[in-house]
Enzyme design. Structure first.
Site, short mmCIF file in Angstrom:
data_model
loop_
_atom_site.label_atom_id
_atom_site.label_comp_id
_atom_site.label_asym_id
_atom_site.label_seq_id
_atom_site.Cartn_x
_atom_site.Cartn_y
_atom_site.Cartn_z
N GLY A 176 -29.54 -15.05 62.68
CA GLY A 176 -29.05 -14.62 61.36
C GLY A 176 -29.49 -13.20 61.00
O GLY A 176 -28.70 -12.41 60.45
N THR A 177 -30.74 -12.86 61.31
CA THR A 177 -31.27 -11.54 60.95
C THR A 177 -30.56 -10.44 61.73
O THR A 177 -30.09 -9.46 61.16
CB THR A 177 -32.79 -11.50 61.25
OG1 THR A 177 -33.41 -12.52 60.47
CG2 THR A 177 -33.39 -10.14 60.94
N ARG B 277 -44.98 -17.69 61.69
CA ARG B 277 -44.27 -17.26 60.48
C ARG B 277 -44.73 -18.04 59.26
O ARG B 277 -44.47 -17.66 58.14
CB ARG B 277 -42.75 -17.40 60.67
CG ARG B 277 -42.19 -16.32 61.59
CD ARG B 277 -40.72 -16.53 61.88
NE ARG B 277 -40.48 -17.68 62.71
CZ ARG B 277 -39.29 -18.11 63.10
NH1 ARG B 277 -38.20 -17.47 62.71
NH2 ARG B 277 -39.17 -19.16 63.88
N HIS C 297 -46.28 -12.70 64.80
CA HIS C 297 -45.33 -12.31 63.76
C HIS C 297 -45.94 -11.31 62.77
O HIS C 297 -45.36 -10.29 62.45
CB HIS C 297 -44.81 -13.56 63.06
CG HIS C 297 -43.94 -13.24 61.90
ND1 HIS C 297 -42.74 -12.56 62.04
CD2 HIS C 297 -44.11 -13.44 60.57
CE1 HIS C 297 -42.21 -12.39 60.85
NE2 HIS C 297 -43.01 -12.90 59.95
N ASP D 67 -36.16 -5.57 59.15
CA ASP D 67 -36.90 -5.90 57.92
C ASP D 67 -38.20 -5.13 57.83
O ASP D 67 -38.64 -4.48 58.78
CB ASP D 67 -37.13 -7.41 57.78
CG ASP D 67 -37.88 -8.00 58.96
OD1 ASP D 67 -38.63 -7.27 59.62
OD2 ASP D 67 -37.70 -9.20 59.22
N ASP E 72 -36.57 -6.67 66.93
CA ASP E 72 -37.27 -7.62 66.05
C ASP E 72 -38.26 -8.41 66.89
O ASP E 72 -38.15 -8.45 68.12
CB ASP E 72 -36.25 -8.55 65.40
CG ASP E 72 -36.73 -9.12 64.07
OD1 ASP E 72 -37.90 -8.87 63.71
OD2 ASP E 72 -35.94 -9.81 63.40
N LYS F 51 -34.57 -6.64 54.50
CA LYS F 51 -33.96 -7.98 54.56
C LYS F 51 -34.52 -8.84 53.44
O LYS F 51 -35.70 -8.77 53.13
CB LYS F 51 -34.30 -8.61 55.91
CG LYS F 51 -33.88 -10.06 56.05
CD LYS F 51 -34.21 -10.59 57.42
CE LYS F 51 -35.59 -11.19 57.51
NZ LYS F 51 -35.85 -11.82 58.81
N GLY G 293 -41.63 -39.88 76.20
CA GLY G 293 -41.98 -38.54 75.69
C GLY G 293 -43.48 -38.27 75.64
O GLY G 293 -43.89 -37.14 75.38
C1 R5P Z 1 -38.82 -12.82 60.31
O1 R5P Z 1 -39.33 -12.11 59.46
C2 R5P Z 1 -38.80 -12.44 61.76
O2 R5P Z 1 -39.34 -11.18 61.98
C3 R5P Z 1 -37.41 -12.53 62.36
O3 R5P Z 1 -36.61 -11.54 61.73
C4 R5P Z 1 -36.80 -13.88 62.11
O4 R5P Z 1 -37.72 -14.87 62.42
C5 R5P Z 1 -35.56 -14.07 62.94
O5 R5P Z 1 -35.03 -15.32 62.68
P1 R5P Z 1 -33.47 -15.56 62.71
O6 R5P Z 1 -32.99 -15.14 64.07
O7 R5P Z 1 -33.33 -17.04 62.46
O8 R5P Z 1 -32.88 -14.75 61.61
#
Ligand code: R5P
Length: 296
Positions: free
Chosen positions: A226-227, A95, A129, A169, A219, A192, A38
């Protein structure tokens, strides 16, 4: 233009070459070798002293390996006298730009220190981000917007009629609102909340004007999905007829795409900051145009 060169890193070979061709620049002759255990080795016998080298290397998973390849190349080339600009289309750790929990490390600050000590003089990323993250860099750092390119893609390929554009969000709402304005669509935002320990996502919202409407959710990042899943379920519950998801950086970790499909999301597309089947929106021109504006 012989005083400027581009090194496409292993994580962004195609995008790096496209940026070079857009700028009419030559590619640095170099080799990244990964040993069976690696470890990475970087070799280049290109004469770079006094030249400006743009290293294009995204830091999607495996994040730390891609980051290290960037640091290694930057260190070696700057030791040979090059002025290094790092183009990191997807900037991992963006993030983690503040401590959200007591005792949590500000990892983006560590990335900034590492880049500086590896000889990076300037950084350009795509849709960081949060723009506040740029202030953690002690050298010039810029975020290039993929929004106009994404709008071009939506106009040419999605053919939605009277769509509603949704930000899942608050953090990403400025970007999504700019997209909606340029796309000529109505804009709505959800609120969110994410449990900082379990990672579970919840959406807070009132009644949304999405009944029998086509909805486009935008996004910056799709990681676990998940979001977008929570946002899609929210608008479907309120009667949306179709849900499409666009993102800048599609990491699509684990079974995220299957989750989104199960939640009824019809199309999921990202840009080539993360290459792959879904990374179809080409941001090379946006990056190249930005680089043209930078002075030496
Ligand atoms: C978080 O605030 C970002 O803008 C995205 O909404 C988030 O990173 C998405 O992550 P996931 O797909 O795991 O929900």
């Amino acid at each position: 233009m012989g005083d400027k060169l581009v090194l496409p890193g292993p994580a962004s070979e195609d995008l790096g070459k496209a940026v070079a061709s857009n700028l009419g620049l030559e590619i640095v002759a170099a080799e990244f070798k990964v040993f069976p255990d690696g470890e990475t080795r970087f070799t280049s016998d290109q004469k770079v002293s006094g030249k400006s080298v743009i290293i294009v290397q995204s830091t999607y998973p495996p994040i730390d390996q891609h980051l290290f390849q960037l640091l290694l190349a930057s260190h070696c080339l700057s030791q040979e006298g090059a002025r290094v600009t790092a183009v990191v289309p997807y900037l991992a750790y963006a993030r983690q730009d503040k401590a959200f929990l007591p005792g949590e490390g500000v990892t983006l600050g560590v990335v900034s220190h590492l880049m500086r000590s590896a000889g990076v003089r300037r950084l350009a990323t795509v849709d960081i981000h949060s723009v506040e993250g740029l202030s953690l860099f002690s050298f010039p750092a810029y975020s290039v917007s993929a929004v106009p390119t994404l709008v071009g893609y939506a106009n040419d390929h999605l053919k939605l009629s009277d769509p509603v554009v949704i930000s899942p969000d608050f953090g990403g709402s400025k970007r999504t609102e700019a997209f909606a304005a340029l796309y000529g669509a109505k804009f709505l935002k959800l609120e969110k909340s994410r449990d900082r320990v379990s990672g579970e996502v919840r959406m807070k919202h009132g009644t949304l004007d999405v009944k029998r409407k086509e909805v486009l959710i935008l996004d910056d990042i799709i990681s676990t999905g998940g979001t977008i899943r929570a946002a899609a379920e929210t608008v479907m519950d309120q009667g949306a007829s179709k849900v499409i998801a666009l993102c800048v950086h599609g990491l699509f970790v684990g079974d995220s795409l299957r989750k989104l499909e199960k939640a009824g999301v019809k199309t999921v597309v990202g840009t080539n900051t993360v290459p792959g089947e879904r990374g179809v929106v080409d941001v090379s021109e946006a990056i190249a145009s930005h680089l043209k504006t930078l002075e030496e």
